[in-house]
Design a protein around this motif. Sequence first.
Motif, short mmCIF file in Angstrom:
data_model
loop_
_atom_site.label_atom_id
_atom_site.label_comp_id
_atom_site.label_asym_id
_atom_site.label_seq_id
_atom_site.Cartn_x
_atom_site.Cartn_y
_atom_site.Cartn_z
N GLY A 81 -3.80 -8.89 -0.86
CA GLY A 81 -3.13 -9.88 -2.23
C GLY A 81 -4.20 -11.22 -1.10
N GLY A 82 -4.36 -11.69 -0.16
CA GLY A 82 -5.11 -12.84 0.32
C GLY A 82 -3.83 -13.53 1.14
N GLY A 83 -3.19 -12.71 2.26
CA GLY A 83 -1.70 -12.32 3.11
C GLY A 83 -1.35 -11.21 3.37
N GLU A 84 -0.73 -11.38 4.45
CA GLU A 84 0.04 -9.86 5.52
C GLU A 84 1.18 -9.97 5.02
OE1 GLU A 84 -1.09 -10.80 9.43
OE2 GLU A 84 0.85 -13.18 9.36
N GLY A 86 -3.47 -3.27 1.71
CA GLY A 86 -2.40 -2.58 0.37
C GLY A 86 -1.18 -3.57 0.82
N GLU A 87 -0.50 -3.21 -0.21
CA GLU A 87 1.19 -3.94 -0.73
C GLU A 87 1.80 -2.89 -0.31
OE1 GLU A 87 1.81 -6.37 -2.15
OE2 GLU A 87 -0.47 -7.10 -2.92
#
Length: 276
Positions: free
Chosen positions: A219-222, A251-252
């Motif tokens: 999702g564009g982050g960590e 993944g989330e």
Amino acid sequence: ACPRRMRLLVAPPELNMEMDSYRVGSMLELVRKVSLDLAACGLRTRVCVQGSMGEGVLAGVPRVLAGVSKLLGMMDWQAGEGEPNEGLLGAGAADALVRFGAIGGEEVAPDDDVLLVLAPQSMVGAPIVPPLEALSEAAVSQGSAVVLINPLLQDRQSSSGVMGVRGRAERLAFAESFAEIYHFRLLYSGTTFMYPILGALRMARQDGRRVLYRRLEGGGGEQYLPVGCWVGREPTPREMSELLPSTVGSGEARGESAAAPPGSATGSADGRMPWD
């Protein structure tokens, strides 16, 4: 009761002195934040940086501390007239809440409440333990607290025999006399390179639990997902390798549950972790 000798380790890449990503500005920002928080509690805080050590061609300061004493006085503390921390430094006045000093018993003032010692470390042929021990004894004897930030108290061998076998047990005992109150470091796939970051290990004195986090990308982050917890000890390399994959996950992290690691003895019967 709060101990009088404490140490903390904060080691993201910018504060890891063993990596070329080390940034002295980040270290100064950390010290400023801690000092201002202590001053907000009314505690007179002295920030101590070791001075020149050694003799002859070996005289000097560690590379990572070069110029730090000067930079402390030059950085923006917002302590000028009309600023939020007006009068905090006091231009060297005795009633200043934040003061600066070196390492040694003579540096401790009678009204010092806390002494923050910035990254104390030995040099080849010049041990840091004697002056640091003198500072600690002088501070503790009057009820002041000593806090070491990212200390490196290991011996540095030299051809002159300084920091050899003789007295090593006493030096190790002195290093262990500082209670660890906070620990945060990133975990990598190897010991040489800082990337990829696989996870992190964190401990706070409030509960004494060491929590292992797995790093996830997406999702564009960590995100960092807690995957293990230990009380009273640090996880072994084997335990960490079993819970952290050799590659960064994707993944989330939300909605995933963490299972209790083998031998942690901190999970409940239903498999939940202590932070649930």
